[in-house]
Motif scaffolding. Structure first.
Motif: not given
Length: 355
Positions: A154-157, A161, A277, A332-333, A335-336, A339
């Motif tokens: 993912n690209y969460v971090e 955002n 993400s 989003q959940q 995508a988390a 990792s």
């Protein structure tokens, strides 16, 4: 253990995050210097004598050019180097991002190089089961023991955002009440942007907006003119051609309600993971990894064989702000779960299987 990544793709968060997380778990990972040749990679192998793994990500840059004769020369050089790697015992791992180049250039040579990679590879990674099945079917692959599934991270971090929906829309001059559809990223013919415009214009609603933002390569320059022709006099469509700076991605994503992927053909897509993400509902064809990563709780999926599939999916999003918001939160959940730490550990397992 030492792994060499090939080819280098600058500004690619996929490579950067995978390399960073492999290093965190103790691997030495090398990548080509900027502007290095993706075709003549053997000098790099010699420089790091001798790496345990050559991790190949894209075949096409190493062997395909717009010029047929140059493609032949590149392909011959590429294949000779693969043979040498095999002789000296360096293990080859290939991650399958595409089965062929998107422009369908010199497909005979492209397929020859791909088939050789498949034959010589000690391990082959796909991002999902559907991609693996397509690989097996396309190339009649017999040795399934060297096939592995390692999802796309993912690209969460990775991207900022922080901007609010209101501030993002104000920056793009979009009204608060509008339902906003977004296409973001490199615009190529296979991605179906003209068809998206035509479909959007058939929607029977005035309170909607389509934002198309992304770079168009020089070889696709006629696509810019085609898009501009199609959006003439339609004030509901914003077309922002050009490279999108990383810090601006949050602006487009947070201004949008739904991210649309009107691809004509696709195997896997980092852009889908990007949208997830950022917590966005998606519209996408049920093709390749898109149909596995996305589900009906977070996406409006359609079949490419259905000529009304895209417009039906877009119609379903009209006047459903609460449902769309919940779908985005669901994505989003999901995508988390992807990792990069986990992706790196799975990749290490693939490496160890080769040794």
């Amino acid at each position: 253990m030492t792994s060499i990544f090939l080819p280098r793709v600058d500004g690619n968060p996929y490579q950067e995050q995978l390399i960073d997380n492999l290093r965190k778990i103790g691997l030495k990972v090398e990548i080509q210097q900027p502007f290095s040749s993706s075709t003549f990679f053997f000098p790099m192998v010699i420089k790091h004598w001798k790496p345990d793994i050559l991790h190949l990500h894209w075949v096409e840059p190493s062997c395909i050019s717009t010029n047929g004769f140059l493609s032949l020369l590149k392909s011959v050089a590429f294949l000779i180097q693969l043979v040498i790697l095999k002789i000296i015992g360096i293990k080859l791992v290939w991650t399958v991002h595409n089965l062929k180049n998107h422009d369908n250039l010199n497909l005979f040579l492209n397929n020859l190089c791909t088939k050789t990679v498949i034959k010589f590879a000690d391990a082959i990674i796909t991002h999902c089961e559907a991609a693996q099945e397509e690989l097996i079917k396309t190339f009649d692959l017999k040795d399934k023991n060297k096939l592995f599934v390692v999802p796309h991270g993912n690209y969460v971090e990775w991207y900022e955002n922080k901007i609010s929906r209101e501030a993002a829309r104000a920056e793009l001059n979009i009204k608060t009440a509008e339902t906003v559809y977004l296409f973001l990223g490199l615009i190529r013919p296979y991605k179906g942007v003209p068809e998206l415009i035509e479909t959007f214009q058939k929607l029977k609603s005035e309170n909607i907006r389509l934002v198309i933002a992304g770079k168009i390569n020089s070889q696709d320059a006629d696509l810019t003119e085609l898009i501009q022709q199609k959006i003439t006099d339609d004030q509901r469509i914003n077309f922002i051609p050009g490279y999108i700076e990383p810090e601006k991605i949050q602006v487009y994503m947070n201004a949008a309600d739904v991210v649309v992927f009107p691809y004509r053909d696709i195997l896997t897509s980092g852009a889908v993971m990007l949208a997830m993400s950022f917590g966005k509902a998606c519209i996408a064809p049920r093709k390749g990894c898109l149909g596995e990563v996305l589900d009906n709780q977070g996406a409006f999926l359609y079949n490419l064989s259905d000529e009304n599939g895209l417009i039906h999916a877009m119609n379903q999003t009209l006047d459903q702000p609460k449902a769309i918001l919940e779908m985005g939160q669901h994505n989003q959940q999901l995508a988390a779960n992807y990792s990069w730490k986990n992706i790196a550990e799975l990749t290490l397992e693939v490496y160890l299987s080769c040794l």
